[in-house]
Motif scaffolding. Structure first.
Motif, PDB file in Angstrom:
ATOM      1  N   ALA A 370       0.748  -1.196   0.173  1.00 34.52           N
ATOM      2  CA  ALA A 370      -0.074  -0.093  -0.153  1.00 34.52           C
ATOM      3  C   ALA A 370       0.871   1.045   0.019  1.00 34.52           C
ATOM      4  CB  ALA A 370      -0.841  -0.016   1.031  1.00 34.52           C
ATOM      5  N   VAL A 371       1.779   1.261   0.675  1.00 32.21           N
ATOM      6  CA  VAL A 371       2.939   2.290   0.939  1.00 32.21           C
ATOM      7  C   VAL A 371       3.408   2.539  -0.426  1.00 32.21           C
ATOM      8  CG1 VAL A 371       4.654   3.291   1.965  1.00 32.21           C
ATOM      9  CG2 VAL A 371       3.168   2.103   3.443  1.00 32.21           C
ATOM     10  N   THR A 373       2.427   1.557  -3.296  1.00 31.13           N
ATOM     11  CA  THR A 373       1.340   2.213  -4.296  1.00 31.13           C
ATOM     12  C   THR A 373       1.072   3.840  -4.289  1.00 31.13           C
ATOM     13  OG1 THR A 373       0.399   0.160  -4.320  1.00 31.13           O
ATOM     14  CG2 THR A 373      -0.943   1.892  -5.265  1.00 31.13           C
ATOM     15  N   ARG A 374       0.909   4.166  -3.164  1.00 35.57           N
ATOM     16  CA  ARG A 374       0.801   5.462  -2.750  1.00 35.57           C
ATOM     17  C   ARG A 374       2.073   6.341  -3.218  1.00 35.57           C
ATOM     18  NH1 ARG A 374      -1.337   3.890   2.057  1.00 35.57           N
ATOM     19  NH2 ARG A 374       0.622   4.459   3.310  1.00 35.57           N
ATOM     20  N   ARG A 375       3.180   5.751  -3.232  1.00 33.60           N
ATOM     21  CA  ARG A 375       4.458   6.552  -3.581  1.00 33.60           C
ATOM     22  C   ARG A 375       4.500   6.527  -5.059  1.00 33.60           C
ATOM     23  NH1 ARG A 375       9.294   4.907   0.393  1.00 33.60           N
ATOM     24  NH2 ARG A 375       8.681   5.814   2.428  1.00 33.60           N
ATOM     25  N   GLU A 377       1.838   6.415  -7.317  1.00 33.15           N
ATOM     26  CA  GLU A 377       0.737   7.338  -7.821  1.00 33.15           C
ATOM     27  C   GLU A 377       1.107   9.072  -7.484  1.00 33.15           C
ATOM     28  OE1 GLU A 377      -2.025   6.834  -9.281  1.00 33.15           O
ATOM     29  OE2 GLU A 377      -1.786   4.749  -9.283  1.00 33.15           O
ATOM     30  N   ALA A 378       1.845   9.243  -6.366  1.00 35.94           N
ATOM     31  CA  ALA A 378       2.317  10.473  -6.089  1.00 35.94           C
ATOM     32  C   ALA A 378       3.455  11.010  -7.153  1.00 35.94           C
ATOM     33  CB  ALA A 378       2.798  10.605  -4.814  1.00 35.94           C
ATOM     34  N   ARG A 380       3.515   9.566 -10.378  1.00 37.78           N
ATOM     35  CA  ARG A 380       2.970   9.800 -11.431  1.00 37.78           C
ATOM     36  C   ARG A 380       2.416  11.115 -11.750  1.00 37.78           C
ATOM     37  NH1 ARG A 380       0.226   5.610 -11.434  1.00 37.78           N
ATOM     38  NH2 ARG A 380       1.738   4.183 -12.566  1.00 37.78           N
TER      39      ARG A 380
END
Length: 460
Positions: A370-371, A373-375, A377-378, A380
C-alpha cells in the motif's frame, strides 16, 4: 885528444888520393839494408810472447814478439788482422809467420805478420784463462745477472748450425717432452767468422719486437748450441763478442756448447749451462705428461678442499642449529594469539550479522504494498504536472494559433528583433507542422521590407 885542424881530422870533407869509399845518403843505406834483410829473411816463423798489442783506427795491428833474451817489433795489416781466429792478448805465446823488413823512419827492423797461431794448447788455455779473468772482473759472469728461465716458453730460439745433428736432437727432444714453437737462427759454429755470426744471432733475437710485428715471434728462451769438439773447434764460443752478446741478452739464455766435459766462456755468461744440446731441450720445457698429472693432482686437491670446506660448513651449521630454540618454542605464542584472534573474529562477525538482520527487518517493514502504491501514484502525478508545463513552454505550440517563428537562414538561430533580421539578410519563417517560407530583407526609402514568396513585402 885529436886536433881538429890536423891533416887527419879536417873541418871540411875532401877527397883524398886512393880513397874509394864514397859517401852514401842515409836513405840509400836504409834501402840497401831493407833489400838485404828482405832477401835473406823473405819467409820466417817466429815463436814468441805477445807484448804491447794494439789495434789502430785504420784496422792495422801493432805488437812486439819477445822471449827471455830479445824482442822484435811486428805489424799485421788490416786484411790479415781481420782474419785472425782469436783475439790476441798480451802474454800469449804465438807462432807468427811472415817476412822481415826494415822501417827506415825509425832505423829498425820488424816482422810483417801474415798469419798468427797460438803456440799449442797451453797457449790456448792461457788465453782462455786470461779472457775469463778479464770478463769476470767486469761482472759478466756474476750470479746476480742470471735470469730465471720461463717455466713453459711459447717460443724457443735456437742459435746453431741448421745442418748438424744438434738441431735435430733438440727438436726431437722437445717433441717428446712438450711440443713447442722453435725458431732457428742458422750460424757457423766453427772457423773464421763463426763468432761474429753467433753474436749477431743472439743480438738479433734480443732485438725482435715483443708484439711480433717484425714477422718473427720474439723467443721467450734462447738456446746457443753446438756439438762436441776440441778446444780449437769450440773457440768461437770463447770469443769476447759472443760472451758479451750472451751476457747482455735480455732473453734468458741456455748455453749448450760441446759435451759435458767441455767448458766455454759462453757457459759462464749464459743464464744456465747445459751439459749437452739434448739436456738443454730438457731444461727448456717440462714434460707434458708430468704437467698434466700435476694439473690433475691440483684439480683433485681443489675438489677435496671444496668438499671438506662444504662438510665443515655443514657441521658448523648443525652445531649452530642445536643452539637455536625449537620451532614450537618460537611459534607457540604466535599460534595461541592467532587462535584467540580467530575466535574473536567469529564472534564479531556473528554480532554484525545479527545487527544487519535487525536493520533489514526494520527497513523491510516500511516497504509494504500500500505504501509503495501511494508513492508510485504521487510520482506519476508529479510527472504529469511536469509534462503539462513542458507542453506549455514548447515554442512550436504557439504556431498553431497563427504565429510564425523567424530564423536566420544561414545558421538557423531564432531572430527576435528587427536589428537581428537586418543583420541576417536572408530569413526563414517556420509555421505549424514544420512548414517554412524563405524571405529576404530589402531596404527601400529608408525602410526595410521582407520580400517573400508569394506574399507581398511587409513593412518592418
Amino acid at each position: 885528444m885529436t886536433d881538429p885542424f890536423s891533416e887527419t881530422s879536417r873541418l871540411v870533407a875532401e877527397a883524398t888520393p886512393g880513397d874509394n869509399a864514397l859517401a852514401v845518403s842515409v836513405s840509400e843505406l836504409s834501402g840497401r839494408l831493407k833489400r838485404m834483410v828482405e832477401g835473406e829473411f823473405g819467409h820466417v816463423r817466429l815463436r814468441g810472447e805477445i807484448s804491447g798489442y794494439k789495434r789502430a783506427a785504420s784496422g792495422h795491428a801493432y805488437l812486439c814478439l819477445k822471449d827471455d833474451a830479445a824482442i822484435i817489433d811486428g805489424v799485421m795489416w788490416k786484411g790479415s788482422a781481420a782474419g785472425l781466429p782469436f783475439q790476441p792478448q798480451d802474454g800469449i805465446e804465438v807462432i807468427a809467420t811472415g817476412r822481415l823488413t826494415t822501417y827506415p823512419g825509425r832505423s829498425k827492423y820488424q816482422i810483417v805478420i801474415e798469419r798468427m797461431e797460438l803456440a799449442g794448447a797451453g797457449a790456448l788455455m792461457a788465453l782462455f784463462e786470461k779472457l775469463k779473468a778479464q770478463l769476470s772482473a767486469e761482472g759478466l759472469f756474476a750470479r746476480e745477472r742470471k735470469q730465471p728461465l720461463p717455466y713453459l716458453p711459447r717460443v724457443i730460439g735456437v742459435v746453431t748450425s741448421p745442418t748438424g745433428a744438434v738441431i735435430r736432437d733438440i727438436l726431437h727432444r722437445l717433441e717428446d717432452r712438450c711440443p713447442t714453437h722453435v725458431v732457428v737462427w742458422p750460424v757457423k759454429v766453427q772457423g773464421q767468422g763463426a763468432a761474429a755470426e753467433v753474436a749477431a744471432a743472439v743480438r738479433g733475437f734480443d732485438a725482435l719486437p715483443a708484439d711480433g710485428s717484425g714477422g718473427v715471434p720474439r723467443p721467450d728462451l734462447v738456446i746457443v748450441a753446438r756439438g762436441g769438439g776440441s778446444i780449437e773447434d769450440l773457440w768461437a764460443f770463447n770469443e769476447e763478442p759472443v760472451v758479451r752478446a750472451v751476457a747482455e741478452c735480455r732473453i734468458p739464455v741456455i748455453s749448450a756448447v760441446g759435451h759435458e766435459t767441455d767448458t766455454t766462456l759462453c757457459d759462464y755468461a749464459a743464464d744456465l749451462r747445459a751439459p749437452t744440446p739434448t739436456a738443454a731441450a730438457e731444461m727448456a720445457v717440462p714434460v707434458l705428461a708430468d704437467l698434466r698429472l700435476t694439473i690433475e693432482g691440483y684439480a683433485q686437491r681443489t675438489e677435496r678442499c671444496a668438499r671438506r670446506y662444504h662438510q665443515r660448513g655443514g657441521e658448523k651449521l648443525a652445531a649452530a642449529a642445536r643452539l637455536l630454540p625449537r620451532r614450537d618454542q618460537l611459534l607457540g605464542p604466535q599460534r595461541q594469539r592467532a587462535d584467540d584472534l580467530a575466535g574473536r573474529l567469529d564472534r564479531a562477525l556473528e554480532r554484525r550479522v545479527i545487527q544487519a538482520r535487525g536493520t533489514l527487518d526494520r527497513q523491510a517493514g516500511a516497504l509494504r504494498p500500500a505504501v509503495l502504491t501511494r508513492r508510485v501514484e504521487a510520482a506519476r502525478a508529479r510527472l504529469s504536472d511536469l509534462w503539462r508545463l513542458v507542453e506549455s513552454l514548447n515554442p512550436d505550440r504557439i504556431l498553431e494559433r497563427g504565429y510564425a517563428r523567424v530564423e536566420a537562414r544561414g545558421d538557423g538561430h531564432t531572430v527576435t528583433d528587427a536589428a537581428a533580421a537586418r543583420a541576417a539578410g536572408a530569413l526563414r519563417l517556420v509555421f505549424r507542422q514544420g512548414q517554412t517560407v524563405d524571405v529576404k530583407v530589402e531596404r527601400g526609402g529608408g525602410r526595410t521590407y521582407l520580400a517573400g514568396r508569394p506574399e507581398q513585402p511587409t513593412l518592418l
